[in-house]
Design an enzyme around this catalytic site. Sequence first.
Site, short mmCIF file in Angstrom:
data_model
loop_
_atom_site.label_atom_id
_atom_site.label_comp_id
_atom_site.label_asym_id
_atom_site.label_seq_id
_atom_site.Cartn_x
_atom_site.Cartn_y
_atom_site.Cartn_z
N GLU A 1 -7.28 0.46 -4.53
CA GLU A 1 -7.30 0.36 -3.06
C GLU A 1 -8.63 -0.19 -2.51
O GLU A 1 -8.61 -1.10 -1.67
CB GLU A 1 -6.96 1.71 -2.43
CG GLU A 1 -5.48 2.04 -2.57
CD GLU A 1 -5.14 3.51 -2.38
OE1 GLU A 1 -6.01 4.27 -1.92
OE2 GLU A 1 -4.00 3.89 -2.69
N ASP B 1 -12.86 5.28 2.72
CA ASP B 1 -11.42 5.31 3.04
C ASP B 1 -10.99 6.72 3.41
O ASP B 1 -10.86 7.59 2.54
CB ASP B 1 -10.63 4.78 1.83
CG ASP B 1 -9.12 4.74 2.07
OD1 ASP B 1 -8.64 5.32 3.07
OD2 ASP B 1 -8.41 4.13 1.25
N LYS C 1 2.45 11.41 -3.44
CA LYS C 1 1.46 10.66 -4.21
C LYS C 1 0.50 11.58 -4.96
O LYS C 1 0.01 11.24 -6.03
CB LYS C 1 0.67 9.76 -3.24
CG LYS C 1 -0.27 8.78 -3.93
CD LYS C 1 -0.82 7.83 -2.90
CE LYS C 1 -1.85 6.89 -3.47
NZ LYS C 1 -2.33 5.94 -2.45
N ASP D 1 0.88 -1.16 0.00
CA ASP D 1 0.00 0.00 0.00
C ASP D 1 0.92 1.22 0.00
O ASP D 1 1.56 1.52 1.01
CB ASP D 1 -0.89 -0.03 1.25
CG ASP D 1 -1.69 1.25 1.45
OD1 ASP D 1 -1.66 2.13 0.57
OD2 ASP D 1 -2.37 1.36 2.50
#
Length: 597
Positions: free
Chosen positions: A151, A201, A74, A12
């Site tokens: 994800e 999330d 990211k 991850d």
Amino acid sequence: MTHVTKRIFGIDLGTTNSCLAVMEAGGPRVIAIEGEPIVPSVVGLDRQTGRFLVGRRARNRQVLEPAWTVRSVKRRMGETARVRLGDRELLPEEVSAEILRYLKEQGEAALGEPVERAVITVPAYFGDAQRRATIRAGELAGLEVVRILNEPTAAALVYDRLVARKVEPQAVEAAPAPAGTALAVPGRRAGADVQRVLVYDLGGGTFDVSVVEIGGGINEVRASCGNNQLGGDDFDRLLADHLAAHLRQRTGRDLPEDLRLRARLEDAAERAKIDLSSRPYAQVTEEALVGGFHLNLEVDRPSFEELIDGLLASTLAEVDRALSEARLTAKQIDLVILVGGSTHVPRVRELLAGRFSCPVEHAVDPALCVALGAAVQGAILAGQVFDHILVDVAAHSLGIKTLDHASEGGFWGRPRANHFSTIIQRNTQVPATRSEVFRTLLDDQKSVAVEVYQGESARCSENTLVGHFPFKLLPAPAGSPVVVEFRYDLDGVIRVIVHQKGTDNRQEVTLSTRMREPAPAAVAAGTAGAVENYILRKARALTASLPAGELRERLAAAAESYEEVLADAEAGPTEVDPAEEELLELLQEAEEAAVGL
Ligand code: ADP
Ligand code: MG
């Protein structure tokens, strides 16, 4: 499980934190790196040596060397503009590659085997350029990127495997059974093979919500929304503002504009925030801050929730958008899975549970779940054979009996109480420690009955009594806080610590959750369970203390008929419940009469 020479690892690569996992006998496991399951996604450059620093070390140096540190790279993935890091200019994937290289090297050191092939996860909304950049980052780090995985799909995969176990019970016997409790998936419709899962999330700096269809070999993201500028860092910022305002007010002085002061406050805020996820109060103590400030403040959960309420409301709006994009209503969702470290905040689960009628579950461990799912995918791709996943989790929710469902836990003191106030949620990884605050009902209340139950019903009478004990109180006005802490370990032993806040009045009791029959079964078999005995004992004691009169007569009669139904092996809930209701009503009346209400 057939062992392949080179396992496929799951990674991850998060905005805030990254995590490495791999499938082992029985289930996917996170590889601890320098003792920690997650690594901050922060890269620094040492100006003396010209070497990269990754993770905690880089994050700790950030305050002192902001220009030589990069975080949240990211967000830049797929862009061609270079990122400045000290005296160098790097492509975003080159920075990400340093994080991956660190995971690879540390993982190899921890396991003593090469980490070469990997499944890396990306947000569902990542476009082609961002996915390609992620693959390049892996290659630069010396990894073979076997697959890029969404994800939310990774999170859902962990659950999908859990279902496989439920469907084929014989597979369980064929497989070795390491220590641990099987994680059951509640609310799964038997026979329905495609499930609609909403994955919520909430990470450090990003929020993603996706609707995923899983089951029958299909894993499809039907909709994906969110806000890539919203996450736990914002909670820290708001709480840090709150701490700063407190300092300003207490000292009457303005705080200096200082980067280090701000960083200390945000650090303290993050620690307090994390504390508040498992207990009702957090103590913030920061000595000798820049400018000679000392900070000493207790923050309670409701104040923290008030600060972040607007942000949480905006995540719910995104949930609605994802539902409408998937052309589904909340009712058509079979399961909500909570992913990301920030979903540890209890208010998140509360809000979603109010919004959906299906179960709202914390993913195995919200901060690790995506990496675990990637490891599951890796094992599937490597041809590893496994049927189920075992993790050590609390198989049932644990809580206490309270009068009702007040915003802060509940009130104590009346026998009619039947509300189950959860302290440790089902499927929480164990060992776990959680505490909640409850409030007394009466002025100078003498004691509270601590009745510990396990089960999933909102009514204690439908759950199983684990044990109970009285807790004597020191004189205090009604509404005084009493903190109840549960420490639950791997052996099913639970330690209950009750503490009257602001005093040194505390009591600790150890109970076992092992081998308990559900209360209704005990009643049906004609044997009174502990709850029933408790009610009867209480009724007898009150009858004895009441002056002769109508109330005493009625109470005695109600207790007698209750005892009769309990003794009747044929009697079921339809007979027992009304008798119990009647007795409890009278008990309450009698108690009120006894305390002169
Ligand atoms: P990302 O996916 O963005 O890389 P994570 O899922 O690791 O991030 O989440 C990181 C965030 O979770 C941070 O803001 C951190 O403070 C927060 N967090 C971690 N544990 C807890 C907790 N117990 N309670 C509240 N927030 C937490
Ligand atoms: Mg994440």
